[in-house]
Design an enzyme around this catalytic site. Structure first.
Site, PDB file in Angstrom:
ATOM      1  CB  SER A 126      27.345 -10.781 -30.040  1.00  0.00           C
ATOM      2  OG  SER A 126      27.400 -11.333 -28.747  1.00  0.00           O
ATOM      3  CG  HIS A 177      22.757 -11.370 -28.672  1.00  0.00           C
ATOM      4  ND1 HIS A 177      22.556 -12.314 -29.654  1.00  0.00           N
ATOM      5  CD2 HIS A 177      24.077 -11.410 -28.389  1.00  0.00           C
ATOM      6  CE1 HIS A 177      23.705 -12.902 -29.960  1.00  0.00           C
ATOM      7  NE2 HIS A 177      24.639 -12.368 -29.189  1.00  0.00           N
TER       8      HIS A 177
END
Length: 197
Positions: A126, A177
């Protein structure tokens, strides 16, 4: 731009890097899911363990990009990759896309190592995927109204929703992230600013 209409063979031919990443995700997940010592050893080798990175196992800044915690994790990240990465591989080219993907993922893991405590563990693509989102944000920022309408209509709301959901989803590496997103944005500014005119 984000609508996939290619056959499997066309997809592999047009987007070889994305295809290779999907295969790597699948192979690594199978290996880490094997019962007994093989699965455990593979995950132990690939996981981003901060105290082991500090001990000199620098490959752990790279390997977590390809390992995932469970089936849902790998499916979600691989689906995101298949949906959003091909357009950027086409725009940037195979080599440049590979560099962007790996570099944003490594930066996300590096910031995780710098910020989180020694016993912090992380896996997942991610950070690199948010890196791709950051590159799209840079393209929107640079080209503004000249950016493809689909990019403005889909990616901008997705960016906002993804960042918000990062703070409300349990067991998510928020640092990775946000670091991946920021890295992708600045890399995108560097890569695409020369194409502005």
């Amino acid at each position: 731009m984000f609508l996939r209409t290619e056959s499997l063979s066309q997809f592999i031919k047009l987007y070889p890097v994305v295809s290779a990443l999907v295969i790597i995700h699948a192979v690594v997940f199978i290996l880490t899911s094997l019962p007994g010592s093989i699965g455990d050893s593979t995950m132990s080798f690939m996981i981003g363990a901060n105290f082991l990175i500090s001990a000199g196992e620098w490959w752990r800044l790279v390997t977590p990009i390809f390992a995932h915690a469970d089936l849902w994790h790998v499916l979600f990240n691989t689906f995101s990759l298949v949906l959003f990465a091909p357009a950027l591989e086409r725009i940037a080219g195979h080599v440049q896309f590979t560099v962007i993907y790996l570099l944003t993922g490594i930066i996300a893991n590096l910031v995780t190592w710098l910020i989180h405590p020694p016993m912090y563990l992380s896996v997942g693509a991610s950070g690199a995927i948010f890196g791709l989102f950051g590159v799209y944000a840079a393209i929107l920022f640079i080209f503004k109204e000249r950016a493809p309408a689909e990019l403005r209509q889909i990616m901008l709301p997705l960016l906002i929703i993804s960042v918000i959901m990062t703070f409300f989803t349990p067991n998510v590496n928020i640092t990775a992230h946000l670091a991946g997103l920021a890295a992708g944005f600045f890399i995108g500014l560097f890569v695409f600013n020369s194409r502005k005119n």
